[in-house]
Design a protein around this motif. Structure first.
Motif, short mmCIF file in Angstrom:
data_model
loop_
_atom_site.label_atom_id
_atom_site.label_comp_id
_atom_site.label_asym_id
_atom_site.label_seq_id
_atom_site.Cartn_x
_atom_site.Cartn_y
_atom_site.Cartn_z
N UNK A 360 0.80 -1.19 0.00
CA UNK A 360 0.05 -0.04 0.04
C UNK A 360 0.75 1.19 0.16
N UNK A 361 2.27 1.04 -0.13
CA UNK A 361 3.19 2.23 -0.02
C UNK A 361 2.77 3.48 -1.20
N UNK A 362 2.17 3.03 -2.29
CA UNK A 362 1.82 4.06 -3.20
C UNK A 362 0.70 4.70 -2.94
N UNK A 363 -0.20 4.24 -1.98
CA UNK A 363 -1.63 4.91 -2.04
C UNK A 363 -1.48 5.73 -0.81
N UNK A 364 -1.83 7.11 -0.98
CA UNK A 364 -1.39 8.03 0.22
C UNK A 364 -2.79 7.70 1.25
N UNK A 365 -3.80 7.43 0.73
CA UNK A 365 -4.91 7.31 1.87
C UNK A 365 -4.84 6.25 2.67
N UNK A 366 -4.47 5.17 2.29
CA UNK A 366 -4.28 3.99 3.23
C UNK A 366 -2.83 4.46 3.99
N UNK A 367 -1.77 4.99 3.57
CA UNK A 367 -0.81 5.41 4.22
C UNK A 367 -1.07 6.35 5.36
N UNK A 368 -1.99 7.13 5.30
CA UNK A 368 -2.62 8.09 6.10
C UNK A 368 -3.30 7.56 7.14
N UNK A 369 -3.99 6.33 7.08
CA UNK A 369 -4.81 5.69 7.87
C UNK A 369 -3.88 4.98 8.72
N UNK A 370 -2.83 4.16 8.12
CA UNK A 370 -1.96 3.68 8.97
C UNK A 370 -1.30 4.40 10.01
N UNK A 371 -0.81 5.60 9.38
CA UNK A 371 -0.08 6.70 10.40
C UNK A 371 -1.33 7.33 11.44
N UNK A 372 -2.52 7.14 11.29
CA UNK A 372 -3.42 7.52 12.17
C UNK A 372 -3.72 6.48 13.14
N UNK A 373 -3.50 5.19 12.57
CA UNK A 373 -3.64 4.01 13.58
C UNK A 373 -2.54 3.95 14.66
N UNK A 374 -1.34 4.13 14.06
CA UNK A 374 -0.22 4.17 14.95
C UNK A 374 -0.07 5.49 15.94
N UNK A 375 -0.52 6.52 15.61
CA UNK A 375 -0.51 7.81 16.66
C UNK A 375 -1.62 7.41 17.67
#
Length: 422
Positions: A360-375
């Motif tokens: 998913x590293x090319x998809x900014x929406x999923x990457x943002x969601x992962x960052x939100x999960x970690x935070x």
């Protein structure tokens, strides 16, 4: 008792378990009605409620033959739908969701009702003998067959509704999440106020096992009884779901033991040649993440499902952070006899994040969601080690995003507050 429970859990997940039991019930009902017909229950009912009894032999045979043919067609159609469902779930989501669908009791009960009714009608049809006896025709038994067939039609309507719901990804994710959350809650509750004292295993004697397969648990009561009887403490380095090969170290003992005791201890360890879901919360994390990754494949192309899986994983990780890294078998006096390895929060989080970052590293929406999960997880840490683990994953996520998201504006949005627009 532990062995019987383990055997029951295994056969209970088979698709033929409930249908077989219910079919035997239909067979028993047929023999009961044949006996009641032998004591002229139909003759009695003709006097009491004649409208309930079919007293014409040819009519009874025709009705039963029609019901049997129709129910066989219905059963074949329903089984075909189950196979289509399993194929679609395997293709669109993950082959690992199949055990949960196969073991669905509602599907099994409906199929069992079909088979039980077919067997009932067949044996009632066989029981009709050519005779001139006015009350020989099993009129009441035929009435019961009609009622059972009507119930089968109602069950078929329910079956169509339920099977159309069970293939929806939202329902599959909800079921996996609920099961995994329940398993974690049970472990966490058992660990509360539990004594964590256990001696160092540095110089304990290692024992290798001579078999291959997936390790999926212990006969806990049997193992605890052996430990207490022999005043022996054990450390098990295996974790559920691990594949072992011949010669793998299966356990450590604090003192030397003879071959007889070693064999008894080995028999308390459960292995299988296939992966068993069982009560293993690890499979919940893996199933949900696999569904999310499959949704991001070019053939499926469903990022919305990937976002949903991250929501469910966030909830499970919050629970996982409350679980201790080692599980113990404890006696009634709160004395720990067995220490068992289990995957740590760090290992599970890394496996999930590494998979999502790769696909998913090319998809900014999923990457943002992962960052939100970690935070979000950082707000629920129990100790500083978990905070360091999360910071490391955040750093890795930033690096992958920077290397693969070419649009500068998109990359700048990586750590902004996440807004779900789905």
């Amino acid at each position: 008792m532990d062995r019987l429970l383990n055997f029951f859990k295994q056969i209970r997940s088979k698709i033929a378990f409930f249908p077989s039991i219910i079919a035997l019930g239909g067979l028993a009902l047929a023999f009961l009605l044949i006996y009641l017909e032998s004591i002229n229950i139909s003759s009695f009912l003709i006097d009491v409620a004649p409208f309930l009894v079919i007293d014409d032999t040819d009519t009874a045979k025709t009705i039963l033959s029609t019901l049997i043919g129709g129910l066989i067609s219905l059963t074949v159609f329903s089984f075909s739908m189950v196979m289509v469902l399993l194929n679609q779930a395997s293709s669109n989501f993950s082959p690992r969701v199949l055990p949960g669908i196969i073991s669905d009791q509602k599907h099994q009960i409906v199929l069992g009702l079909y088979i039980a009714t077919i067997l009932y009608n067949i044996f009632i049809l066989i029981s009709i003998e050519p005779t001139e006896n006015e009350y020989q025709t099993p009129g009441f038994s035929v009435l019961i067959g009609i009622i059972l067939t009507v119930l089968c039609l109602a069950a078929f309507i329910y079956f169509i509704h339920h099977i159309s719901q069970s293939i929806q990804v939202g329902n599959i994710l909800t079921a996996i999440h609920a099961r995994t959350k329940s398993e974690l809650a049970t472990i966490i509750e058992n660990q509360k106020n539990k004594n964590l004292d256990f001696p160092s295993t540095e110089h304990w004697e290692a024992h290798k096992i001579n078999q291959e397969g997936y390790y999926y648990g212990l006969l806990k009561d049997d193992l605890l009884e052996l430990c207490e009887k022999n005043a022996l403490k054990i450390q098990i380095p295996l974790h559920k779901g691990q594949f072992i090969i011949d010669g793998t170290t299966s356990f450590f003992t604090e003192k030397p033991i003879d071959n007889n005791l070693k064999h008894k201890l080995e028999k308390t360890m459960l292995f299988s040649h296939i992966e068993l879901i069982g009560e293993n919360y690890i499979y919940g994390f893996r199933q949900i993440s696999e569904i999310g990754i499959k949704a991001m494949s070019p053939g499926i192309n469903d990022p919305g499902t990937a976002l949903n899986t991250i929501d469910y994983l966030s909830s499970l990780f919050i629970d996982l952070m409350q679980k201790k890294d080692i599980e113990y078998l404890t006696d009634k006096d709160s004395l720990n006899w067995v220490s068992q390895k289990c995957p740590t929060f760090s290992e599970i989080l890394y496996n999930v994040m590494a998979t999502y970052r790769q696909y998913c590293k090319h998809d900014i929406t999923v990457m943002r969601k992962l960052m939100h999960m970690l935070k979000t997880l950082k707000l629920h840490v129990i100790h500083s080690d978990q905070l360091n683990i999360l910071d490391k994953e955040i750093t890795q996520l930033r690096q992958d995003a920077k290397a693969n998201i070419m649009n500068k504006r998109d990359y700048e949005q990586l750590e902004t507050d996440y807004f779900s627009w789905s």
